[in-house]
Design an enzyme around this catalytic site. Structure first.
Site, mmCIF file in Angstrom:
data_model
loop_
_atom_site.group_PDB
_atom_site.id
_atom_site.type_symbol
_atom_site.label_atom_id
_atom_site.label_comp_id
_atom_site.label_asym_id
_atom_site.label_seq_id
_atom_site.Cartn_x
_atom_site.Cartn_y
_atom_site.Cartn_z
ATOM 1 N N HIS A 199 0.834 -1.197 0.000
ATOM 2 C CA HIS A 199 0.000 0.000 0.000
ATOM 3 C C HIS A 199 0.875 1.256 0.000
ATOM 4 O O HIS A 199 0.411 2.344 -0.329
ATOM 5 C CB HIS A 199 -0.917 0.031 1.233
ATOM 6 C CG HIS A 199 -1.969 -1.030 1.215
ATOM 7 N ND1 HIS A 199 -1.736 -2.313 1.648
ATOM 8 C CD2 HIS A 199 -3.259 -0.999 0.815
ATOM 9 C CE1 HIS A 199 -2.847 -3.029 1.524
ATOM 10 N NE2 HIS A 199 -3.782 -2.255 1.024
ATOM 11 N N ASP A 271 -3.737 -6.968 -7.670
ATOM 12 C CA ASP A 271 -4.063 -6.187 -6.490
ATOM 13 C C ASP A 271 -4.285 -4.756 -6.982
ATOM 14 O O ASP A 271 -3.993 -4.422 -8.139
ATOM 15 C CB ASP A 271 -2.934 -6.268 -5.464
ATOM 16 C CG ASP A 271 -3.418 -6.097 -4.026
ATOM 17 O OD1 ASP A 271 -4.536 -5.590 -3.835
ATOM 18 O OD2 ASP A 271 -2.671 -6.463 -3.102
#
Length: 537
Positions: A199, A271
């Protein structure tokens, strides 16, 4: 894997526009609980799927209302195929919390070491998520905790031994299929050997393919052998396999390793391409084109709205439009696009069409599975002074070692992660209050514990249960420093009269003379099970 549906898929997409074909390859996200926010994406671009979180629906009623409204928009098309509606219902992360049955989390299931129980737990996930109108569980995590201090994987993994993790992953996939839902193994080829969080950054795992096969890939092969339909990639660099691109953009990893070496025939999804690992290192459109050419079938942009950017819809539309332009100008050949779309639609015809949704389920039975899993997971790892089970002549002090302020990021506005508003300590304290008489029990929050510790005189009849916690949070860390410092102070004063209650993993060592009870998770069921073990209930 879905080859028998390929001709039907080809016929269905033959009448689609270029925009509609490209749109079918995207899994997007939107804020709030109103399906109208997604209408432009669905109607104009024939959107392939949505990543849905607690932000979109906090209850089963809200989820059913949302997913039915989305289906109504999709079904306006004569040639409609279902959207993939994926959720992170994987134990340590969850949706529809606290209404849904989360179980104790994968690490706890690994501790229980009962594949049949893991399969039951994932069957519960499938049954409940279908009842909400979702058709895909974005799990299980097939990562191996080779670096146990990972801030993002942690209790989301089944453990640190590849062969044992592989058994659990296979059981989870079979169980979810028994529950009637599509599943997605992640984060290929493994997110467990790094302390980095994609992230925020691109982590690097510098190991050979031979080492990767031994240490990381066995759980993914187990998922493939169990006929997992989807595989989610990681944004991690493996320079010995591909010195240029992270896995999501790497043909060497997605084609040579995943497709050829491991034999995966399903759908490869990325992702989120808006995670820091990609967004901060590659131009968005260029990254998307590279990813599709490398072997991505469906691209997730699920973080586009996470910063509550008012332009999230425009940004998502722009990305789809940019891929349309790339096909038009030849940067992405249309023949390649058609092959990918065919594969995606064939999967949907095989697995999503006709999936029974919105059915009632037996919550009581599901909670019993959850309770059994949590109880089986708890272990007494150390009890040098034989303090357990708690003796009748002891006065028990249950201490919260985490300051209240450190729970601030336990629930975030993005709706991803544990979505657990109540700290695990509160559940442990509540449960032990039902098991010990009031005159033998003192429950102290962090501030009270600090004051008490400064003033108390140690007596032989005292037993201190110090509760420590951790939570895997997306893009953030759960603070640990204050908790560790308080445990050290308690150990210095109470020595063998201290028992550390781990509502988390067991990778952190505890003071030498202290006892150690570990639940391997921070869910309510885990906290209550740990309290019961302390009293031998």
């Amino acid at each position: 894997m879905f080859e028998s549906f390929r001709s039907q898929a080809a016929q269905k997409i033959s009448g689609w526009s270029l925009e509609e074909k490209v749109g079918q390859l995207f899994i997007l996200a939107f804020p709030g609980k109103d399906a109208e926010a997604a209408r432009p994406l669905i109607e104009r671009y024939n959107l392939g799927g949505c990543y849905l979180s607690q932000d979109n629906a906090a209850t089963f009623a809200e989820a059913r209302q949302l997913t039915q409204a989305m289906a109504a928009i999709v079904n306006q098309r004569a040639d409609a195929v279902p959207m993939l509606l994926g959720v992170d219902q994987e134990g340590a992360w969850s949706v529809l919390t606290p209404e849904s049955t989360t179980g104790p989390g994968n690490l706890a299931l690994g501790s229980a070491d009962n594949p049949a129980l893991s399969a039951q737990m994932y069957s519960v996930f499938g049954i409940e998520m279908r009842s909400a109108g979702f058709n895909c569980v974005l799990g299980p995590c097939a990562d191996v905790n080779l670096k146990p201090n990972s801030p993002i994987i942690d209790t989301r993994a089944f453990g640190e031994v590849p062969a044992q993790v592989a058994v659990q992953v296979g059981a989870a996939v079979h169980g979810a299929h028994d529950g009637g839902i599509v599943v997605c193994a992640k984060h290929f080829p493994g997110h467990g050997d790094t302390t980095g969080d994609t992230h925020r950054e691109i982590p690097v795992v510098d190991k050979s393919l031979a080492t990767l096969m031994v240490e990381d890939l066995a759980p993914f092969k187990a998922a493939i052998d169990a006929r997992v339909e989807l595989m989610m990639t990681s944004h991690i660099c493996y320079p010995q396999i591909d010195p240029v691109y992270p896995a999501t953009l790497s043909r060497a990893i997605l084609q040579d390793v995943l497709r050829e070496k491991l034999g995966f025939k399903g759908i490869v999804i990325s992702d989120s391409m808006n995670m820091g690992a990609i967004r901060r290192n590659f131009p968005p459109v260029e990254a998307a084109i590279i990813a599709f050419k490398a072997g991505i079938d469906m691209m997730m942009l699920s973080e586009e709205h996470y910063d509550h950017n008012d332009n999230y819809l425009e940004n998502q539309l722009a990305m789809i439009g940019a891929i349309v332009s790339a096909v038009e100008d030849g940067r992405m050949p249309e023949a390649e696009l058609n092959q990918i779309v065919e594969r995606v639609v064939a999967f949907k015809l095989a697995r999503l069409v006709g999936m029974p949704l919105f059915r009632e389920f037996n919550q009581v039975a599901n909670r019993k599975v959850e309770q059994a899993a949590a109880q089986s997971a708890v272990q007494i790892l150390a009890d040098p002074a034989r303090n357990l089970p708690v003796q009748a002549d002891k006065h028990v002090f249950v201490l919260q070692t985490t300051p209240l302020a450190d729970y601030a990021n336990l629930v975030n506005p993005r709706g991803i992660g544990p979505n657990q508003a109540t700290p695990a300590f509160d559940y442990f304290a509540a449960e032990i209050s039902t098991l010990l008489p009031e005159e033998r029990l003192s429950i102290l929050d962090y501030t009270e514990a600090k004051t008490w510790l400064a003033e108390v005189k140690v007596a032989a009849d005292q037993l201190v249960l110090a509760v420590i916690e951790n939570y895997p949070l997306p893009g953030e860390d759960f603070k640990q420093a204050a908790s560790k410092a308080l445990v050290a102070e308690l150990a210095a004063k109470f020595g063998e009269q201290l028992v550390v209650i781990g509502l988390r993993n067991a990778y952190e060592s505890v003071p030498e003379l202290a006892g150690h009870v570990c639940a391997y998770g921070s869910r309510e069921c885990s906290a209550r099970a740990a309290a019961q073990v302390c009293l031998s209930v």
